[in-house]
Design a protein around this motif. Sequence first.
Motif, mmCIF file in Angstrom:
data_model
loop_
_atom_site.group_PDB
_atom_site.id
_atom_site.type_symbol
_atom_site.label_atom_id
_atom_site.label_comp_id
_atom_site.label_asym_id
_atom_site.label_seq_id
_atom_site.Cartn_x
_atom_site.Cartn_y
_atom_site.Cartn_z
ATOM 1 N N ILE A 175 -31.441 -39.903 62.738
ATOM 2 C CA ILE A 175 -30.316 -40.589 63.380
ATOM 3 C C ILE A 175 -29.208 -39.588 63.658
ATOM 4 C CG2 ILE A 175 -28.622 -42.442 63.114
ATOM 5 C CD1 ILE A 175 -30.619 -43.732 61.118
ATOM 6 N N ASP A 176 -28.923 -38.743 62.673
ATOM 7 C CA ASP A 176 -27.888 -37.722 62.826
ATOM 8 C C ASP A 176 -28.217 -36.808 63.999
ATOM 9 O OD1 ASP A 176 -25.491 -36.662 62.047
ATOM 10 O OD2 ASP A 176 -26.322 -35.374 60.493
ATOM 11 N N ASP A 177 -29.486 -36.429 64.099
ATOM 12 C CA ASP A 177 -29.908 -35.556 65.195
ATOM 13 C C ASP A 177 -29.771 -36.262 66.536
ATOM 14 O OD1 ASP A 177 -31.294 -33.069 66.193
ATOM 15 O OD2 ASP A 177 -32.782 -34.562 66.807
ATOM 16 N N ALA A 178 -30.161 -37.520 66.605
ATOM 17 C CA ALA A 178 -30.063 -38.272 67.861
ATOM 18 C C ALA A 178 -28.609 -38.409 68.304
ATOM 19 C CB ALA A 178 -30.693 -39.644 67.696
ATOM 20 N N LEU A 179 -27.701 -38.569 67.340
ATOM 21 C CA LEU A 179 -26.289 -38.734 67.681
ATOM 22 C C LEU A 179 -25.681 -37.452 68.237
ATOM 23 C CD1 LEU A 179 -25.259 -40.854 64.571
ATOM 24 C CD2 LEU A 179 -25.079 -41.604 66.953
ATOM 25 N N ARG A 180 -26.336 -36.343 68.017
ATOM 26 C CA ARG A 180 -25.827 -35.061 68.514
ATOM 27 C C ARG A 180 -26.377 -34.702 69.889
ATOM 28 N NH1 ARG A 180 -23.567 -32.481 63.978
ATOM 29 N NH2 ARG A 180 -24.209 -33.446 62.005
ATOM 30 N N GLN A 181 -27.289 -35.520 70.411
ATOM 31 C CA GLN A 181 -27.871 -35.245 71.721
ATOM 32 C C GLN A 181 -26.908 -35.666 72.836
ATOM 33 O OE1 GLN A 181 -30.764 -33.503 71.756
ATOM 34 N NE2 GLN A 181 -30.402 -33.581 69.533
ATOM 35 N N PRO A 182 -27.082 -35.126 74.048
ATOM 36 C CA PRO A 182 -26.217 -35.537 75.172
ATOM 37 C C PRO A 182 -26.307 -37.042 75.396
ATOM 38 C CG PRO A 182 -27.487 -33.575 75.740
ATOM 39 C CD PRO A 182 -28.034 -34.067 74.438
ATOM 40 N N ASP A 183 -25.190 -37.620 75.791
ATOM 41 C CA ASP A 183 -25.151 -39.063 76.010
ATOM 42 C C ASP A 183 -25.954 -39.459 77.239
ATOM 43 O OD1 ASP A 183 -23.439 -39.285 73.853
ATOM 44 O OD2 ASP A 183 -21.620 -39.202 75.081
ATOM 45 N N THR A 184 -26.708 -40.538 77.123
ATOM 46 C CA THR A 184 -27.383 -41.103 78.285
ATOM 47 C C THR A 184 -26.367 -41.856 79.145
ATOM 48 O OG1 THR A 184 -27.867 -43.218 77.229
ATOM 49 C CG2 THR A 184 -29.437 -41.419 76.865
ATOM 50 N N LEU A 185 -26.787 -42.265 80.329
ATOM 51 C CA LEU A 185 -25.902 -43.037 81.203
ATOM 52 C C LEU A 185 -25.437 -44.315 80.504
ATOM 53 C CD1 LEU A 185 -24.592 -43.625 83.960
ATOM 54 C CD2 LEU A 185 -26.775 -44.676 84.657
ATOM 55 N N ILE A 186 -26.329 -44.970 79.804
ATOM 56 C CA ILE A 186 -25.965 -46.206 79.105
ATOM 57 C C ILE A 186 -24.907 -45.916 78.049
ATOM 58 C CG2 ILE A 186 -26.848 -48.110 77.711
ATOM 59 C CD1 ILE A 186 -27.818 -48.078 80.621
ATOM 60 N N GLU A 187 -25.047 -44.812 77.329
ATOM 61 C CA GLU A 187 -24.075 -44.461 76.299
ATOM 62 C C GLU A 187 -22.739 -44.038 76.897
ATOM 63 O OE1 GLU A 187 -27.782 -43.086 73.506
ATOM 64 O OE2 GLU A 187 -26.322 -41.564 74.135
ATOM 65 N N VAL A 188 -22.766 -43.376 78.021
ATOM 66 C CA VAL A 188 -21.521 -43.014 78.712
ATOM 67 C C VAL A 188 -20.743 -44.278 79.055
ATOM 68 C CG1 VAL A 188 -20.552 -42.070 80.855
ATOM 69 C CG2 VAL A 188 -22.328 -40.808 79.618
ATOM 70 N N TRP A 189 -21.431 -45.258 79.594
ATOM 71 C CA TRP A 189 -20.766 -46.526 79.935
ATOM 72 C C TRP A 189 -20.255 -47.220 78.677
ATOM 73 C CZ3 TRP A 189 -25.034 -48.405 83.833
ATOM 74 C CH2 TRP A 189 -24.809 -47.802 85.072
ATOM 75 N N LEU A 190 -21.060 -47.223 77.620
ATOM 76 C CA LEU A 190 -20.646 -47.846 76.365
ATOM 77 C C LEU A 190 -19.340 -47.233 75.860
ATOM 78 C CD1 LEU A 190 -20.972 -49.413 73.668
ATOM 79 C CD2 LEU A 190 -22.503 -47.572 72.912
ATOM 80 N N LEU A 191 -19.267 -45.919 75.853
ATOM 81 C CA LEU A 191 -18.091 -45.246 75.305
ATOM 82 C C LEU A 191 -16.882 -45.400 76.221
ATOM 83 C CD1 LEU A 191 -19.825 -42.073 73.841
ATOM 84 C CD2 LEU A 191 -19.254 -44.229 72.704
ATOM 85 N N GLU A 192 -17.095 -45.521 77.497
ATOM 86 C CA GLU A 192 -15.984 -45.822 78.404
ATOM 87 C C GLU A 192 -15.388 -47.194 78.088
ATOM 88 O OE1 GLU A 192 -17.486 -43.265 82.352
ATOM 89 O OE2 GLU A 192 -17.652 -45.456 82.298
ATOM 90 N N LEU A 193 -16.261 -48.156 77.820
ATOM 91 C CA LEU A 193 -15.780 -49.495 77.469
ATOM 92 C C LEU A 193 -15.052 -49.484 76.125
ATOM 93 C CD1 LEU A 193 -18.962 -51.463 78.575
ATOM 94 C CD2 LEU A 193 -16.710 -51.613 79.652
ATOM 95 N N LEU A 194 -15.569 -48.716 75.175
ATOM 96 C CA LEU A 194 -14.914 -48.602 73.879
ATOM 97 C C LEU A 194 -13.538 -47.960 74.024
ATOM 98 C CD1 LEU A 194 -14.833 -48.726 70.797
ATOM 99 C CD2 LEU A 194 -16.131 -46.575 70.762
ATOM 100 N N GLN A 195 -13.463 -46.890 74.815
ATOM 101 C CA GLN A 195 -12.177 -46.219 75.029
ATOM 102 C C GLN A 195 -11.157 -47.164 75.654
ATOM 103 O OE1 GLN A 195 -12.354 -42.828 77.648
ATOM 104 N NE2 GLN A 195 -10.324 -42.100 77.066
ATOM 105 N N LYS A 196 -11.608 -47.946 76.607
ATOM 106 C CA LYS A 196 -10.710 -48.905 77.255
ATOM 107 C C LYS A 196 -10.164 -49.907 76.240
ATOM 108 C CE LYS A 196 -10.688 -52.434 80.904
ATOM 109 N NZ LYS A 196 -11.519 -53.122 81.941
ATOM 110 N N SER A 197 -11.033 -50.380 75.344
ATOM 111 C CA SER A 197 -10.605 -51.354 74.356
ATOM 112 C C SER A 197 -9.629 -50.743 73.363
ATOM 113 C CB SER A 197 -11.832 -51.913 73.623
ATOM 114 O OG SER A 197 -11.503 -53.043 72.869
ATOM 115 N N ILE A 198 -9.863 -49.497 72.965
ATOM 116 C CA ILE A 198 -8.960 -48.821 72.030
ATOM 117 C C ILE A 198 -7.606 -48.572 72.677
ATOM 118 C CG2 ILE A 198 -8.561 -46.631 70.834
ATOM 119 C CD1 ILE A 198 -11.558 -46.626 70.175
ATOM 120 N N GLU A 199 -7.613 -48.141 73.931
ATOM 121 C CA GLU A 199 -6.351 -47.903 74.629
ATOM 122 C C GLU A 199 -5.566 -49.197 74.824
ATOM 123 O OE1 GLU A 199 -7.565 -45.982 78.191
ATOM 124 O OE2 GLU A 199 -7.739 -43.984 77.260
ATOM 125 N N GLN A 200 -6.280 -50.287 75.029
ATOM 126 C CA GLN A 200 -5.610 -51.573 75.234
ATOM 127 C C GLN A 200 -4.968 -52.086 73.950
ATOM 128 O OE1 GLN A 200 -8.245 -54.651 76.651
ATOM 129 N NE2 GLN A 200 -6.687 -56.258 76.491
#
Length: 733
Positions: A178-203
Amino acid sequence: MPNKILLITPPFTQLNTPYPASPYLKGFLKMHGYDVFQADLGIELINKIFSGEGFQELFSRAKDTQKVLSGNSHHIISNEQYYLQTVGQVMDFLQYRDNTLAHILCSDTFLPRASRFDQLPDLDLSFGNIGVNDRARFLATRYVEDIGDLIKDAITPDFGFSRYAEKLGMSAHSFAPIDDALRQPDTLIEVWLLELLQKSIEQHRPAVVGITIPFPGNLYAGLKCGQFIKRAAPHIKIIAGGGFVNTELRELSEPAVFNYVDFITLDDGELPLLGILSFLHGEADTGALSRTFIRTGDEVVYYNADRGKDLSPSETGCPDYSDLPLDRYLSLIEIANPMHRLWSDGLWNKLAIAHGCYWHRCSFCDTTLDYINRCASTPAAVLVDRIEQVMVQTGQSGFHFVDEAAPPAALKELALELLRRKISISWWTNIRFENAFTRDLCRLLAASGCIAVTGGLEAASDRLLKLMNKGVTVRQAARACRDFTDAGIMVHAYLMYGFPTQTGQETIDALEIVRQFFSEGLIQSAFWHLFTATVHSDVGIDPGKYLCTIAARPAGRFAKNDLVHEDPTGCDHRSFAQGLNKAVYNYMHGIGMDLAIKTWFDVRVPAVSVNKDFVERAIKEGTAFDNERLRSGVLWLESLPRLVHCDPANKREPGKYSKLVFPTRTESFTLTTRREVGQWLYDTFPRFSAQNTAVMTLEELKQEHEKRFAAPFRSFLRSKEWKTLREKGLLLI
């Protein structure tokens, strides 16, 4: 000061309704003065994917991928223009914004079609001539699943609509993968996920983020969210908990997990959250933490200051769904089966009637864990108060009570409270197929809005049910299912194969029993599960009792739950899997009921040894009505009768008869009886009403009868008047 808290549900749980963890915790924390916000990143991500912008990016990435794609993916990509043209309308329909699209969605030329459309059932048989909306929802679900297949093939194999990177969370004894997988480049789905998370944190700008991880398929995405927060906003403290944590991480000793979170809590989250927040406020030290793991240096330390101090269901408050995007969930129909669709169709408000399981003895279940073995019911009045509050929040009157097994007594009180308050809802829940679910109780539950129940038939073998300590027999289960279905309540059966010592003969006989349950109309839906021994079950704790052995547990400092067991007296259970699932899938569609059991298997199987009329005889056993116990309450759910004095047609006994006219919702019927009996019943019937705070008991009715008449009460119970009233709906509960 950590007064602002953001609770998030990572992808993916359900597309049709919110997972209840964050609403429950939000309602509780608000009671204690905190500003709490919540975000379902799963449904937000689905809406991002299934949008014009999302499809454009998705198809662009799919076309540019260096992966070798399947023919199905190439077919979908070649129809890109049609997917872009239709995605908005499909989402409008699945989110109930435009039901008029149903007709065009049902046409053969509107939706682009890939492999999920290859083996459609007979749609005319499944939906008839007027089920246009359901047919359209079924076809639109196939459209959504086709895109899911493209994402798995072209973007990431970890994608799934109810799980993400589930394989990483399954039996993850070591955290390293799991640790190794978390260090890999983000997939498109993960990029979108983190954009949504960032938006929620900023809000919301929270000081604390709580992440629920209910299933293995939420683990990776939950830690990915923690990873992002640690990098982007390291001042935010992160708390993780949930069902996966509660079952898998009870022996956690891996410090690397805390690179992604600050606290990990076990079991119900209310007390641990209060303890952590007090600690962050500086009001307590770590020794005051409750059921909480933290990292101290390079060691994982567990604190449990509140051992044994658990909140009752009445103290946890009402769930709060108020800031979730309830209009963004998708109502899907994955299988053309009216019972099975409840898991994916409709925005069901989720509440619990009781904490834990009132039985908590099944040997395959995690009976040593708090969520099973600590049972406490919510008082009916409190529960119905919450039902009313949640209905106001969501605008929805459908409820899924998510109990491990709802206690029959608590269900009775819930039904009575709903009827007293004249609150109309539809609801379904999980139960045990036990004797307490009588004909009359089932009719009461149906009158209060119950539309479906789910329960464990398991191995459908009395020997194995006894070994499982299930507490029911096949005959009892058959009669309970009969009583539910006779009351108009749909039934789903959980089935299990591969329990220790189960033979191939017992597996085949179990399928025959299930066939008979379907054939008799006792169940409408079912699903087979392969037995897995777990650390927290009696099989895992004492395998010798079940004549099996547990393989050595893999070394590891992370997850520990599933065990590998060896069953020398059983059989190769996996060889039956395909045939069992194929048979039940067809039975759910009313197909193949008369086929020989061996037809469903590609391997040789034993001949059925169960009598073909076993279930039919089981449901005919006993009397037509429940036993008339004197402690039972007498309940009449319809309008009160009208009394009319009359004479018989032959005029031989003038002035001795009367009629009670009963106007029910579906019919009117008349009961002709002797005048003194008619007057007594007319005077007594108001005490049978569900509007009464206390329901009149049969013992009290007996006493009233004995005061009025010389004849014994048992003669009245044998009278045509009593039999007619019972047939027409007078309940004993």
